[in-house]
Design an enzyme around this catalytic site. Structure first.
Site, mmCIF file in Angstrom:
data_model
loop_
_atom_site.group_PDB
_atom_site.id
_atom_site.type_symbol
_atom_site.label_atom_id
_atom_site.label_comp_id
_atom_site.label_asym_id
_atom_site.label_seq_id
_atom_site.Cartn_x
_atom_site.Cartn_y
_atom_site.Cartn_z
ATOM 1 N N ASN A 229 -24.853 53.367 22.521
ATOM 2 C CA ASN A 229 -25.598 52.213 23.045
ATOM 3 C C ASN A 229 -26.699 52.776 23.936
ATOM 4 O O ASN A 229 -26.436 53.183 25.069
ATOM 5 C CB ASN A 229 -24.647 51.303 23.836
ATOM 6 C CG ASN A 229 -25.390 50.193 24.559
ATOM 7 O OD1 ASN A 229 -26.560 49.938 24.290
ATOM 8 N ND2 ASN A 229 -24.704 49.533 25.482
ATOM 9 N N TRP A 230 -27.901 52.812 23.406
ATOM 10 C CA TRP A 230 -29.006 53.436 24.147
ATOM 11 C C TRP A 230 -29.446 52.586 25.339
ATOM 12 O O TRP A 230 -30.173 53.058 26.194
ATOM 13 C CB TRP A 230 -30.198 53.657 23.226
ATOM 14 C CG TRP A 230 -30.022 54.744 22.217
ATOM 15 C CD1 TRP A 230 -28.903 55.487 21.971
ATOM 16 C CD2 TRP A 230 -31.026 55.231 21.311
ATOM 17 N NE1 TRP A 230 -29.137 56.401 20.971
ATOM 18 C CE2 TRP A 230 -30.430 56.264 20.543
ATOM 19 C CE3 TRP A 230 -32.363 54.894 21.055
ATOM 20 C CZ2 TRP A 230 -31.134 56.966 19.560
ATOM 21 C CZ3 TRP A 230 -33.061 55.586 20.072
ATOM 22 C CH2 TRP A 230 -32.451 56.616 19.336
ATOM 23 N N LYS A 231 -29.069 51.326 25.352
ATOM 24 C CA LYS A 231 -29.546 50.393 26.386
ATOM 25 C C LYS A 231 -31.079 50.416 26.396
ATOM 26 O O LYS A 231 -31.687 50.615 25.352
ATOM 27 C CB LYS A 231 -28.926 50.721 27.740
ATOM 28 C CG LYS A 231 -27.398 50.862 27.635
ATOM 29 C CD LYS A 231 -26.700 50.865 28.948
ATOM 30 C CE LYS A 231 -25.201 50.999 28.704
ATOM 31 N NZ LYS A 231 -24.405 50.792 29.901
ATOM 32 N N HIS B 61 -22.386 42.204 25.700
ATOM 33 C CA HIS B 61 -22.273 43.349 26.610
ATOM 34 C C HIS B 61 -22.245 42.830 28.055
ATOM 35 O O HIS B 61 -22.922 41.849 28.379
ATOM 36 C CB HIS B 61 -23.447 44.315 26.401
ATOM 37 C CG HIS B 61 -23.225 45.604 27.120
ATOM 38 N ND1 HIS B 61 -23.461 45.739 28.468
ATOM 39 C CD2 HIS B 61 -22.764 46.805 26.691
ATOM 40 C CE1 HIS B 61 -23.152 46.980 28.832
ATOM 41 N NE2 HIS B 61 -22.730 47.647 27.771
ATOM 42 N N GLU C 275 -23.637 43.789 30.621
ATOM 43 C CA GLU C 275 -24.952 43.706 31.282
ATOM 44 C C GLU C 275 -25.659 42.422 30.902
ATOM 45 O O GLU C 275 -26.424 41.869 31.694
ATOM 46 C CB GLU C 275 -25.779 44.960 30.942
ATOM 47 C CG GLU C 275 -25.242 46.181 31.700
ATOM 48 C CD GLU C 275 -25.447 47.504 31.010
ATOM 49 O OE1 GLU C 275 -26.256 47.578 30.062
ATOM 50 O OE2 GLU C 275 -24.779 48.478 31.410
ATOM 51 N N GLU D 174 -14.683 47.181 27.386
ATOM 52 C CA GLU D 174 -15.496 47.918 28.349
ATOM 53 C C GLU D 174 -15.238 47.364 29.754
ATOM 54 O O GLU D 174 -15.861 46.364 30.153
ATOM 55 C CB GLU D 174 -16.976 47.777 28.023
ATOM 56 C CG GLU D 174 -17.363 48.348 26.674
ATOM 57 C CD GLU D 174 -18.829 48.758 26.637
ATOM 58 O OE1 GLU D 174 -19.093 49.905 26.264
ATOM 59 O OE2 GLU D 174 -19.704 47.950 27.001
ATOM 60 N N GLY E 187 -21.156 53.184 33.293
ATOM 61 C CA GLY E 187 -22.235 53.886 33.989
ATOM 62 C C GLY E 187 -21.851 54.388 35.369
ATOM 63 O O GLY E 187 -22.703 54.806 36.148
ATOM 64 N N SER F 84 -18.124 55.024 30.593
ATOM 65 C CA SER F 84 -18.111 56.430 31.030
ATOM 66 C C SER F 84 -17.307 57.336 30.100
ATOM 67 O O SER F 84 -16.730 58.328 30.529
ATOM 68 C CB SER F 84 -17.622 56.561 32.472
ATOM 69 O OG SER F 84 -18.508 55.886 33.358
ATOM 70 N N GLY G 180 -22.564 54.848 26.250
ATOM 71 C CA GLY G 180 -23.878 54.602 26.829
ATOM 72 C C GLY G 180 -24.569 55.910 27.162
ATOM 73 O O GLY G 180 -25.158 56.567 26.303
ATOM 74 N N GLY G 181 -24.496 56.303 28.426
ATOM 75 C CA GLY G 181 -25.245 57.466 28.914
ATOM 76 C C GLY G 181 -25.103 58.714 28.055
ATOM 77 O O GLY G 181 -26.102 59.386 27.744
HETATM 78 P P1 PGA Z 1 -21.603 54.190 29.704
HETATM 79 O O1 PGA Z 1 -21.965 52.781 29.018
HETATM 80 O O2 PGA Z 1 -21.005 55.059 28.631
HETATM 81 O O3 PGA Z 1 -22.908 54.716 30.215
HETATM 82 O O4 PGA Z 1 -20.631 53.917 30.793
HETATM 83 C C1 PGA Z 1 -21.147 52.201 28.035
HETATM 84 C C2 PGA Z 1 -21.709 50.863 27.655
HETATM 85 O O5 PGA Z 1 -22.172 50.133 28.552
HETATM 86 O O6 PGA Z 1 -21.718 50.491 26.471
#
Ligand code: PGA
Length: 247
Positions: free
Chosen positions: A9-11, A94, A96, A165, A171, A209, A230-231
């Protein structure tokens, strides 16, 4: 046994140059895939991603979709538009988007429906905040979030992917322990099973994470079928290590 699934997930990250470098590094780092891999990129990069990944074993996806089919919804992107760019997956709900864009359970369920109608697999995200966990409301929160999607899409529940999640792990570098994650995954699988369909075949991903160092331990849990990353998905060596841990 169903194939494992690792999704990046590049966001809201990337550029034409950075995307090219990342996708080329992933393509050359993956000889043949024994697990399914996808990257969910910002909508403006779907064209570039489809060009760079076509002919590879990797799939691509979007990070959101409109709950509407078409019309006067400025700024929205429809499932039909995503389909034109060959997306296989679309993240919906998600945390966010729930948090910063006030997306409620009903809206998330409608977005999943729009994706399913077009043959796009929704990756339905559920997860509790730290306050909810501390208040002993983890189970009630995630089952409520998933129930909305099941109710709206009942006959097609087998076609979704679920991502657990925990919001406090996203994050933050603070991962759920494998046991904490497994507990929730088993609960979600039981809920999917009770709704009918073959819950054993539905992929339930862990996200929050997940990284090259902790992926193997998380993926060793019986109900953790893959990851939503994500990251660590923005760095090819790290993402490749997570994929290797899933094989
Ligand atoms: P993260 O994000 O791996 O950076 O914690 C995961 C996500 O929000 O899909």
């Amino acid at each position: 046994m169903k194939k494992r699934l690792i999704v990046g997930n590049w966001k809201m990250n990337g550029s034409l140059a950075a995307n090219r470098a990342l996708l080329e590094a992933l393509r050359s780092g993956l000889d043949s895939l024994r697990c399914a891999v996808a990257v969910c990129v910002p909508a403006p990069y779907l064209a570039q991603t489809s060009q760079l990944l076509s002919g590879s074993d990797m799939a691509w996806g979007a990070q959101d979709v409109s709950a509407h089919e078409a019309g006067a919804y400025t700024g929205e992107v429809s499932a039909a538009m995503l389909k034109e760019f060959g997306v296989r997956y679309c993240i919906v709900g998600h945390s966010e988007r729930r948090q910063y864009h006030s997306e409620a359970d009903g809206l998330v369920a409608a977005k999943a429906q729009r994706a399913l109608e077009l043959g796009i697999t929704p990756i339905v995200c559920v997860g509790e905040t730290l306050a909810e966990r501390d208040a002993g409301r983890t189970e009630a929160t995630v089952t409520r979030q998933l129930a909305a999607v099941i109710e709206e899409n009942a006959p097609r529940t087998a076609d979704i992917v679920v991502a657990y999640e925990p919001v406090w792990a996203i994050g933050t570098g603070q991962t759920a322990t494998p046991q904490q994650a497994q507990h929730v995954h088993a609960l979600l699988r039981a809920q999917l099973g009770a709704a009918g369909g073959d819950a054993a075949q539905i992929a339930i991903l862990y996200g929050g994470s997940m990284n090259a160092g902790n992926a193997a331990e998380l993926l060793a849990q019986p109900d953790i079928d893959g990851g939503l990353i994500g990251g660590a998905s923005l760095r090819a060596p790290d993402f490749l290590k997570i994929i290797a841990a899933a094989l």
